[in-house]
Design an enzyme around this catalytic site. Sequence first.
Site, mmCIF file in Angstrom:
data_model
loop_
_atom_site.group_PDB
_atom_site.id
_atom_site.type_symbol
_atom_site.label_atom_id
_atom_site.label_comp_id
_atom_site.label_asym_id
_atom_site.label_seq_id
_atom_site.Cartn_x
_atom_site.Cartn_y
_atom_site.Cartn_z
ATOM 1 N N HIS A 144 26.376 44.216 9.755
ATOM 2 C CA HIS A 144 25.142 43.884 9.026
ATOM 3 C C HIS A 144 25.070 42.395 8.742
ATOM 4 O O HIS A 144 26.020 41.658 8.970
ATOM 5 C CB HIS A 144 24.991 44.719 7.756
ATOM 6 C CG HIS A 144 26.027 44.483 6.697
ATOM 7 N ND1 HIS A 144 27.367 44.787 6.859
ATOM 8 C CD2 HIS A 144 25.914 43.977 5.434
ATOM 9 C CE1 HIS A 144 28.018 44.496 5.746
ATOM 10 N NE2 HIS A 144 27.169 43.991 4.875
ATOM 11 N N ASP A 200 29.690 48.007 5.423
ATOM 12 C CA ASP A 200 29.514 48.241 3.985
ATOM 13 C C ASP A 200 28.666 49.483 3.711
ATOM 14 O O ASP A 200 28.063 49.597 2.632
ATOM 15 C CB ASP A 200 28.857 47.021 3.312
ATOM 16 C CG ASP A 200 29.806 45.836 3.198
ATOM 17 O OD1 ASP A 200 30.963 45.952 3.648
ATOM 18 O OD2 ASP A 200 29.367 44.793 2.681
ATOM 19 N N HIS A 234 22.493 49.981 2.592
ATOM 20 C CA HIS A 234 23.128 48.751 2.087
ATOM 21 C C HIS A 234 22.314 47.568 2.621
ATOM 22 O O HIS A 234 21.945 46.675 1.853
ATOM 23 C CB HIS A 234 24.577 48.694 2.558
ATOM 24 C CG HIS A 234 25.321 47.482 2.098
ATOM 25 N ND1 HIS A 234 25.749 47.316 0.808
ATOM 26 C CD2 HIS A 234 25.705 46.357 2.756
ATOM 27 C CE1 HIS A 234 26.362 46.149 0.688
ATOM 28 N NE2 HIS A 234 26.346 45.543 1.869
ATOM 29 N N ASP A 249 29.424 37.533 4.699
ATOM 30 C CA ASP A 249 30.855 37.845 4.785
ATOM 31 C C ASP A 249 31.161 38.804 5.949
ATOM 32 O O ASP A 249 32.322 39.212 6.128
ATOM 33 C CB ASP A 249 31.395 38.380 3.446
ATOM 34 C CG ASP A 249 30.640 39.594 2.931
ATOM 35 O OD1 ASP A 249 29.405 39.663 3.104
ATOM 36 O OD2 ASP A 249 31.286 40.494 2.364
ATOM 37 N N HIS A 250 30.152 39.145 6.735
ATOM 38 C CA HIS A 250 30.341 39.947 7.958
ATOM 39 C C HIS A 250 29.859 39.194 9.202
ATOM 40 O O HIS A 250 30.540 39.178 10.216
ATOM 41 C CB HIS A 250 29.619 41.300 7.826
ATOM 42 C CG HIS A 250 30.169 42.108 6.692
ATOM 43 N ND1 HIS A 250 31.091 43.110 6.865
ATOM 44 C CD2 HIS A 250 29.976 41.999 5.349
ATOM 45 C CE1 HIS A 250 31.429 43.590 5.678
ATOM 46 N NE2 HIS A 250 30.773 42.935 4.740
ATOM 47 N N HIS A 301 35.576 46.441 3.646
ATOM 48 C CA HIS A 301 36.288 45.841 2.501
ATOM 49 C C HIS A 301 37.443 46.728 2.045
ATOM 50 O O HIS A 301 37.383 47.948 2.168
ATOM 51 C CB HIS A 301 35.352 45.671 1.290
ATOM 52 C CG HIS A 301 34.279 44.650 1.477
ATOM 53 N ND1 HIS A 301 34.440 43.328 1.110
ATOM 54 C CD2 HIS A 301 33.024 44.740 1.992
ATOM 55 C CE1 HIS A 301 33.325 42.655 1.377
ATOM 56 N NE2 HIS A 301 32.449 43.493 1.916
ATOM 57 N N HIS A 346 24.970 40.376 6.108
ATOM 58 C CA HIS A 346 25.590 39.619 5.010
ATOM 59 C C HIS A 346 26.598 38.594 5.556
ATOM 60 O O HIS A 346 27.318 38.876 6.513
ATOM 61 C CB HIS A 346 26.258 40.564 4.003
ATOM 62 C CG HIS A 346 25.257 41.343 3.185
ATOM 63 N ND1 HIS A 346 25.555 42.529 2.565
ATOM 64 C CD2 HIS A 346 23.956 41.051 2.880
ATOM 65 C CE1 HIS A 346 24.476 42.962 1.911
ATOM 66 N NE2 HIS A 346 23.501 42.093 2.090
HETATM 67 C C1 GBP Z 1 34.505 44.561 -6.579
HETATM 68 O O1 GBP Z 1 34.479 45.764 -6.854
HETATM 69 O O2 GBP Z 1 35.489 44.056 -6.013
HETATM 70 N N1 GBP Z 1 33.591 42.330 -6.676
HETATM 71 C C2 GBP Z 1 33.322 43.709 -6.920
HETATM 72 C C3 GBP Z 1 32.087 44.236 -6.186
HETATM 73 C C4 GBP Z 1 29.880 44.674 -0.796
HETATM 74 S S1 GBP Z 1 30.037 42.908 -0.495
HETATM 75 C C5 GBP Z 1 31.641 43.416 -5.005
HETATM 76 C C6 GBP Z 1 30.422 44.038 -4.336
HETATM 77 O O3 GBP Z 1 29.334 44.138 -4.917
HETATM 78 N N2 GBP Z 1 30.601 44.433 -3.102
HETATM 79 C C7 GBP Z 1 29.528 44.984 -2.275
HETATM 80 C C8 GBP Z 1 29.411 46.488 -2.432
HETATM 81 O O4 GBP Z 1 28.523 47.084 -1.818
HETATM 82 N N3 GBP Z 1 30.299 47.117 -3.201
HETATM 83 C C9 GBP Z 1 30.295 48.538 -3.405
HETATM 84 C C10 GBP Z 1 30.722 48.903 -4.807
HETATM 85 O O5 GBP Z 1 30.950 47.995 -5.626
HETATM 86 O O6 GBP Z 1 30.806 50.104 -5.086
HETATM 87 N N4 GBP Z 1 28.124 40.982 -0.248
HETATM 88 O O7 GBP Z 1 29.171 40.196 -0.081
HETATM 89 C C11 GBP Z 1 28.339 42.382 -0.578
HETATM 90 O O8 GBP Z 1 27.612 43.232 0.305
HETATM 91 C C12 GBP Z 1 26.820 40.424 -0.166
HETATM 92 C C13 GBP Z 1 26.625 39.300 0.673
HETATM 93 C C14 GBP Z 1 25.760 40.958 -0.860
HETATM 94 C C15 GBP Z 1 25.334 38.772 0.770
HETATM 95 C C16 GBP Z 1 24.485 40.411 -0.755
HETATM 96 C C17 GBP Z 1 24.322 39.348 0.068
HETATM 97 BR BR1 GBP Z 1 22.560 38.623 0.260
HETATM 98 ZN ZN ZN Z 2 27.397 43.756 2.618
#
Ligand code: GBP
Ligand code: ZN
Length: 258
Positions: free
Chosen positions: A54, A135, A112, A58-59, A174, A56
């Site tokens: 996707h 994700d 997501h 970080d991917h 993750h 984002h």
């Molecule tokens: C933790 O639990 O470690 N730091 C916290 C949550 C995916 S990354 C971090 C968080 O919100 N992670 C996201 C997620 O979906 N988690 C599931 C959950 O907490 O149950 N991301 O990096 C996230 O997708 C991102 C990057 C988001 C760009 C939005 C944008 Br635009």
């Molecule tokens: Zn994501």
Amino acid sequence: MKIISVACLQDNYAYLILDEITRDAVVVDPVEPEKVVDAAKHHGAQLKIVLTTHHHWDHAGGNDKIKQLVPGIRVYGGSIDNVRGCTDKVNNGDKLSLGADINILCLHTPCHTKGHISYYITGHERDDPAVFTGDTLFVAGCGKFFEGTAEQMYQSLCVTLSSLPKPTRIYCGHEYTVKNLQFARTVEPNNASIHQKLEWAYKQRGEGLPTVPSTIEEEMETNPFMRVDQPELQSKVGCGSPVEALQEIRRLKDNWKG
Ligand code: GBP
Ligand code: ZN
């Protein structure tokens, strides 16, 4: 096929999938391209394909750099997900292949993000199949609903991914397993599989080891978001349907302070 996890950033994973006959390789979400290129060298692998789950950063954030490092590499991503550096847009049901044995099926798993793709990969018949879920599906959890509805996440988790063969290995985006299982325990305090897997996950992380892969079968036992078809779970969260329960469990997790 051989699958190698490459830990990236804080808690992301990239994955190398290597065809052991031709040494051709696929890489999923290479956010730190140098690490992935080093891992490929170490295994004598030729990188040919990037699969992006996707958009984002970080991917998909390593896609431009890996194209510089590996000239000619193809970058796949969901057709409606605006993936950075994408050369080949894919849709649900598209099939790709690489090397002697690697077959890839693209599965649209939205919510997501709108165009999120999971990649189902089969190798030689002796290998268990694998699915790279980005994700959408985590070990014992799922992604936040940034660009979709509970209805869509229900379809992605409980229809599309739950229909894969039970032994399918799950490789997610993750390392969230310990937190996810701690939360899962609050939803289903009497689920012994959750307690057992949490003990195991503490041990793995304590030794610096990953908790991926899981399997579809293990997720059906332990992942509250994948268990919303169970009437007992619905009543535990005070809901009358699977989709409502999924929405409610997501809301609880978003507000949970660990
Ligand atoms: C933790 O639990 O470690 N730091 C916290 C949550 C995916 S990354 C971090 C968080 O919100 N992670 C996201 C997620 O979906 N988690 C599931 C959950 O907490 O149950 N991301 O990096 C996230 O997708 C991102 C990057 C988001 C760009 C939005 C944008 Br635009
Ligand atoms: Zn994501």
